[in-house]
Design an enzyme around this catalytic site. Structure first.
Site, PDB file in Angstrom:
ATOM      1  N   HIS A  15       8.461 -57.893  57.320  1.00  0.00           N
ATOM      2  CA  HIS A  15       9.603 -58.629  56.779  1.00  0.00           C
ATOM      3  C   HIS A  15      10.375 -59.352  57.891  1.00  0.00           C
ATOM      4  O   HIS A  15      11.580 -59.563  57.782  1.00  0.00           O
ATOM      5  CB  HIS A  15      10.547 -57.674  56.030  1.00  0.00           C
TER       6      HIS A  15
HETATM    7  C1  LIG Z   1       1.054 -58.121  55.061  1.00  0.00           C
HETATM    8  C2  LIG Z   1       2.374 -58.463  54.456  1.00  0.00           C
HETATM    9  C3  LIG Z   1       2.912 -57.637  53.453  1.00  0.00           C
HETATM   10  C4  LIG Z   1       4.145 -57.927  52.887  1.00  0.00           C
HETATM   11  N1  LIG Z   1       4.585 -57.208  51.802  1.00  0.00           N
HETATM   12  C5  LIG Z   1       5.651 -57.666  51.095  1.00  0.00           C
HETATM   13  C6  LIG Z   1       5.992 -57.098  49.828  1.00  0.00           C
HETATM   14  O1  LIG Z   1       5.313 -56.213  49.288  1.00  0.00           O
HETATM   15  N2  LIG Z   1       7.101 -57.593  49.189  1.00  0.00           N
HETATM   16  C7  LIG Z   1       7.872 -58.593  49.720  1.00  0.00           C
HETATM   17  O2  LIG Z   1       8.863 -58.959  49.106  1.00  0.00           O
HETATM   18  N3  LIG Z   1       7.552 -59.157  50.903  1.00  0.00           N
HETATM   19  C8  LIG Z   1       6.450 -58.743  51.577  1.00  0.00           C
HETATM   20  N4  LIG Z   1       6.096 -59.381  52.741  1.00  0.00           N
HETATM   21  C9  LIG Z   1       7.003 -60.413  53.311  1.00  0.00           C
HETATM   22  C10 LIG Z   1       6.950 -61.798  52.631  1.00  0.00           C
HETATM   23  O3  LIG Z   1       5.653 -62.068  52.153  1.00  0.00           O
HETATM   24  C11 LIG Z   1       7.422 -62.844  53.651  1.00  0.00           C
HETATM   25  O4  LIG Z   1       8.725 -62.516  54.061  1.00  0.00           O
HETATM   26  C12 LIG Z   1       7.461 -64.266  53.072  1.00  0.00           C
HETATM   27  O5  LIG Z   1       6.200 -64.583  52.537  1.00  0.00           O
HETATM   28  C13 LIG Z   1       7.845 -65.276  54.150  1.00  0.00           C
HETATM   29  O6  LIG Z   1       7.927 -66.557  53.556  1.00  0.00           O
HETATM   30  P1  LIG Z   1       8.203 -67.887  54.411  1.00  0.00           P
HETATM   31  O7  LIG Z   1       8.223 -69.008  53.424  1.00  0.00           O
HETATM   32  O8  LIG Z   1       9.392 -67.691  55.255  1.00  0.00           O
HETATM   33  O9  LIG Z   1       6.951 -68.020  55.363  1.00  0.00           O
HETATM   34  P2  LIG Z   1       5.410 -68.144  54.978  1.00  0.00           P
HETATM   35  O10 LIG Z   1       5.166 -67.705  53.583  1.00  0.00           O
HETATM   36  O11 LIG Z   1       4.649 -67.498  56.054  1.00  0.00           O
HETATM   37  O12 LIG Z   1       5.164 -69.720  54.989  1.00  0.00           O
HETATM   38  C14 LIG Z   1       5.004 -70.481  56.143  1.00  0.00           C
HETATM   39  C15 LIG Z   1       3.846 -71.449  55.924  1.00  0.00           C
HETATM   40  O13 LIG Z   1       3.920 -72.489  56.886  1.00  0.00           O
HETATM   41  C16 LIG Z   1       2.629 -72.789  57.352  1.00  0.00           C
HETATM   42  N5  LIG Z   1       2.772 -73.386  58.691  1.00  0.00           N
HETATM   43  C17 LIG Z   1       3.272 -72.782  59.799  1.00  0.00           C
HETATM   44  N6  LIG Z   1       3.256 -73.642  60.839  1.00  0.00           N
HETATM   45  C18 LIG Z   1       2.739 -74.820  60.373  1.00  0.00           C
HETATM   46  C19 LIG Z   1       2.461 -76.082  60.977  1.00  0.00           C
HETATM   47  N7  LIG Z   1       2.721 -76.334  62.266  1.00  0.00           N
HETATM   48  N8  LIG Z   1       1.914 -77.068  60.195  1.00  0.00           N
HETATM   49  C20 LIG Z   1       1.654 -76.823  58.883  1.00  0.00           C
HETATM   50  N9  LIG Z   1       1.895 -75.643  58.274  1.00  0.00           N
HETATM   51  C21 LIG Z   1       2.437 -74.655  59.016  1.00  0.00           C
HETATM   52  C22 LIG Z   1       1.919 -71.445  57.334  1.00  0.00           C
HETATM   53  O14 LIG Z   1       0.513 -71.606  57.291  1.00  0.00           O
HETATM   54  C23 LIG Z   1       2.484 -70.784  56.079  1.00  0.00           C
HETATM   55  O15 LIG Z   1       1.706 -71.053  54.934  1.00  0.00           O
HETATM   56  C24 LIG Z   1       4.877 -59.075  53.351  1.00  0.00           C
HETATM   57  C25 LIG Z   1       4.351 -59.889  54.348  1.00  0.00           C
HETATM   58  C26 LIG Z   1       3.101 -59.615  54.891  1.00  0.00           C
HETATM   59  C27 LIG Z   1       2.543 -60.530  55.960  1.00  0.00           C
END
Ligand SMILES: Cc1cc2nc3c(=O)[nH]c(=O)nc-3n(C[C@H](O)[C@H](O)[C@H](O)COP(=O)(O)OP(=O)(O)OC[C@H]3O[C@@H](n4cnc5c(N)ncnc54)[C@H](O)[C@@H]3O)c2cc1C
Ligand SMILES: *[C@@H]1O[C@H](CO)[C@@H](O)[C@H](O)[C@H]1NC(C)=O
Ligand SMILES: *[C@@H]1O[C@H](CO)[C@@H](O)[C@H](O)[C@H]1NC(C)=O
Ligand SMILES: *[C@@H]1O[C@H](CO)[C@@H](O)[C@H](O)[C@H]1NC(C)=O
Ligand SMILES: *[C@@H]1O[C@H](CO)[C@@H](O)[C@H](O)[C@H]1NC(C)=O
Ligand SMILES: *[C@@H]1O[C@H](CO)[C@@H](O)[C@H](O)[C@H]1NC(C)=O
Ligand SMILES: *[C@@H]1O[C@H](CO)[C@@H](O)[C@H](O)[C@H]1NC(C)=O
Ligand SMILES: *[C@@H]1O[C@H](CO)[C@@H](O)[C@H](O)[C@H]1NC(C)=O
Ligand SMILES: *[C@@H]1O[C@H](CO)[C@@H](O)[C@H](O)[C@H]1NC(C)=O
Ligand SMILES: *[C@@H]1O[C@H](CO)[C@@H](O)[C@H](O)[C@H]1NC(C)=O
Length: 576
Positions: free
Chosen positions: A511
């Site tokens: 997280h």
């Molecule tokens: C293994 C795991 C288990 C988890 N379990 C839970 C759970 O059970 N419940 C829960 O609520 N949360 C859980 N989480 C946490 C939750 O999934 C994350 O907090 C959330 O997905 C983060 O979202 P975000 O939009 O901030 O980033 P992300 O979803 O990571 O999105 C960022 C995106 O940007 C893209 N990107 C990055 N840099 C570039 C670039 N230079 N050019 C183009 N694209 C790029 C990446 O490929 C990615 O797709 C878990 C996370 C993980 C990894």
């Protein structure tokens, strides 16, 4: 059984297994707006350019596409048709696959804890454990969001991707144990964050099929949206001539053949570039674009647009500590379904499984050294050799040793913070990140209290069916004698100090957040300070992890900000 004994038993056993037999694949919506970046023109124009098709980026793009032309750039591929993403049982497969085309990219923080970031359309929602739960009303108030729009936005997400989990015996015993030890009241099944014990939601449907943020693109206006896959953004482009503040007006990205493309904003004072690249990607991309600590950027020959020492600061990862409870009777396979929200700030969750000692990727999960979780040695000793050794020893064990489940805690906040720096100028490379787990003594105190609650749950009447009363049993003795499992970290005083136990067995619950925090790097409307036409909208903007688990709130934020942006433009008297 003494508390000490449970603790001795407690170090997370390798490999809970979620080897459920599920239906084969998620329906591919065959999005007409989704293309490979290789097919993109070298130059194109849009009203909005969103970088990162993750948990926040997808709902944001779907919403803005209602009335504007939107380009969504994602460095990874499509989640559809990939059983490593779709099926609950493949949790470990997606994480352990570290090929360049994997949806996960492993990173190891300077603290030594092994961690993952997403590289796929749908982002972290394609890799996660699926637990779905909202932020508390107090959190919403503190952040300053509009509570009504927040609720509408959660609803919009839930209509597409949230479900009620099945509740079988083992999870029910955890629930009853939480109630017996006083984590009250029982709030039933709810997405709401309320003190006490509840059953939360999940993004796995009744057939065990995962529904990700990419599914939220079903809400999109197909004629307003272009999604490019395998499009890695190198940097944001700014116009500076004759301006007091740099104006974001385009991006440079590369496709898989290494060909460079540019996308620019259409003329129009309200058009914007929005970074949603996640808690590692967003601060990294700001720095690569010249927004960050000037000295650090100069060291990488990056031309400084804004000297912003706070980019990359305030990185946090909530520590996860777990206790494995071997069971004398078979238990169901379950992911997180129940949570105890304690008033002192520990969130207690649990997962169970049975045959998790196998050697195929289907045979391990959240707590396996095969995915980097090795709490039997302190973080800094979790070397590739130590992991390999643990895996080997695990595979030699009797499967009965793995029957049982984990009760884990995540602490609220956390208060401890760290920082992120570039290692190279290549956006594909992981930046260096430090979380400083338990640096703040208040975090450590909550961890210790949480372990106390977990031990009481194990000893509760409700849980009696699922624990051994006369440890150690032969098979378990053998286990401790021959394996890495359930051995305490090799630290002299560990058996007398819960504080040391917290530090030595710390794992991640993934997280992690921060790096572009509201009030420090972006303002309350998520605009990047010091430049125009650029926002950051994703988990990197959080100061504290929302709710017990963040994904619901990350998806909600994408929708929420999309609606707010549309409404503001509407109020300003614009049409298309
Ligand atoms: C293994 C795991 C288990 C988890 N379990 C839970 C759970 O059970 N419940 C829960 O609520 N949360 C859980 N989480 C946490 C939750 O999934 C994350 O907090 C959330 O997905 C983060 O979202 P975000 O939009 O901030 O980033 P992300 O979803 O990571 O999105 C960022 C995106 O940007 C893209 N990107 C990055 N840099 C570039 C670039 N230079 N050019 C183009 N694209 C790029 C990446 O490929 C990615 O797709 C878990 C996370 C993980 C990894
Ligand atoms: C997507 O395409 C596949 C293959 O052509 C087809 O089997 C499937 O039914 C389509 N899905 C939808 C939602 O149209
Ligand atoms: C898109 O590109 C990826 C990576 O280069 C490739 O594996 C995939 O087959 C391509 N898909 C299509 C539909 O061209
Ligand atoms: C799924 O994961 C396994 C192992 O982790 C890997 O070998 C396989 O290639 C992956 N499959 C897909 C479709 O990515
Ligand atoms: C939002 O919903 C929660 C319950 O889910 C409720 O407690 C809260 O009062 C609602 N907020 C507003 C502003 O309607
Ligand atoms: C920065 O540029 C200088 C001069 O061109 C070069 O010597 C140096 O290696 C570069 N540093 C990095 C980190 O690229
Ligand atoms: C819930 O617990 C928090 C402390 O974590 C406390 O501040 C709050 O008042 C509690 N809420 C209710 C409704 O009891
Ligand atoms: C311990 O394990 C060994 C094999 O690893 C087995 O031969 C022995 O019988 C076991 N002992 C007990 C007491 O179960
Ligand atoms: C271990 O405990 C002993 C006695 O309680 C103490 O003197 C010593 O400093 C401790 N060592 C560590 C590493 O904490
Ligand atoms: C979207 O565009 C339509 C048609 O131009 C307009 O009627 C509507 O008010 C717009 N909605 C928003 C939220 O901008």
């Amino acid at each position: 059984m003494s508390v000490e004994g449970w603790r001795l038993f407690g170090v997370a056993l390798a490999g809970i297994l979620f080897s459920l037999e599920f239906c084969s694949s998620q329906e591919d919506p065959n999005y007409t707006f989704m293309h490979n970046a290789t097919s993109a023109p070298t130059t194109a124009y849009y009203d909005y350019i969103i970088i990162g098709g993750g948990t926040a980026g997808c709902p944001l793009a779907a919403t803005l596409s209602q009335n504007y032309s939107v380009l969504l750039l994602e460095r990874g591929g499509s989640p559809y048709g990939n059983p490593n993403i779709t099926k609950l049982a493949s949790f470990g497969a997606a994480l352990s696959d570290q090929s360049p085309s994997s949806p996960s990219q492993r990173f190891i923080s300077e603290d030594g804890v092994i961690n993952y970031r997403a590289r796929v359309l749908g982002g972290g929602s394609c890799l996660n454990a699926g637990f779905y739960t909202r932020a508390g009303t107090q959190y919403v108030r503190n952040v300053g969001w509009d509570g009504r729009l927040v609720n509408e936005s959660y609803q919009w997400v839930e209509n597409m991707v949230a479900f009620e989990p099945p509740m079988l015996q083992w999870q029910s015993a955890v629930r009853d144990g939480l109630l017996e030890v006083g984590v009250l009241p029982f709030n039933g099944f709810t997405y709401d964050h309320i003190n006490g014990t509840k059953i939360g939601g999940t993004i796995f449907d009744k057939d065990g099929i995962r529904h990700t943020a990419a599914d939220l693109l079903k809400y999109a206006n197909p004629s307003g949206l272009t999604v490019l896959l395998h499009a890695t953004v190198r940097r944001v482009l700014f116009r500076t001539k004759g301006r007091t503040r740099p104006l974001a007006h385009g991006v440079v990205f590369r496709d898989t053949s290494g060909v460079k493309h540019k996308a620019y904003l259409n003329d129009g004072p309200k058009n914007e570039i929005i970074i949603s690249a996640g808690a590692l990607g967003s601060p990294q991309l700001l720095m690569l674009s010249g927004i960050g600590p000037a000295d650090h950027l100069k060291a990488y020959n990056i031309s400084v647009k804004v000297d912003q020492p706070l980019v990359g600061q305030g990185m946090s990862d909530n520590p996860m500590n777990a206790i494995f409870v071997p069971s004398p009777v078979p238990v169901e396979v379950s992911l997180i379904q129940v949570v105890g929200i304690t008033e002192y700030g520990s969130y207690i969750e649990a997962a169970s499984g049975e045959n998790f000692a196998g050697s195929s990727p289907q045979d391990y999960g959240m707590f396996s050294p095969k995915v980097g979780q090795l709490p039997t040695v302190p973080p800094r000793d979790r070397t590739p050799e130590a992991l390999a050794k643990a895996v080997k020893q695990m595979e030699a064990l009797d499967k009965a040793a793995f029957r049982g489940g984990f009760i884990l805690e995540k602490i609220r906040g956390p208060l401890s913070t760290g920082h992120l720096e570039l290692r190279t100028r290549n956006p594909n490379h992981n930046p260096s990140v430090t979380f400083n787990y338990f640096q703040d003594p208040r975090d450590l105190e909550i961890c210790v209290q949480g372990l106390g609650t977990i031990e009481k749950i194990i000893e509760s009447k409700s849980f009696s069916q699922f624990r051994y009363d006369n440890l150690p049993l032969p098979v378990l003795l053998n286990m401790t004698a021959n394996s890495p499992i359930n051995l305490l970290p090799k630290h002299k005083n560990v058996s007398t100090s819960l504080e040391q136990f917290c530090k030595d067995t710390v794992m991640t619950i993934w997280h992690y957040h921060g790096g572009c925090q509201v009030g420090r790097v972006v303002d309350a409307d998520y605009y990047v300070l010091g430049v125009d036409a650029l926002r950051v909208i994703d988990g990197s903007t959080f100061s504290y992890s929302p709710g017990t688990n963040p994904q619901a709130t990350v998806m909600m934020l994408g929708r929420y900000m999309g609606v707010k942006i549309l409404n503001e433009r509407l109020a300003a008297g614009e049409s298309n």
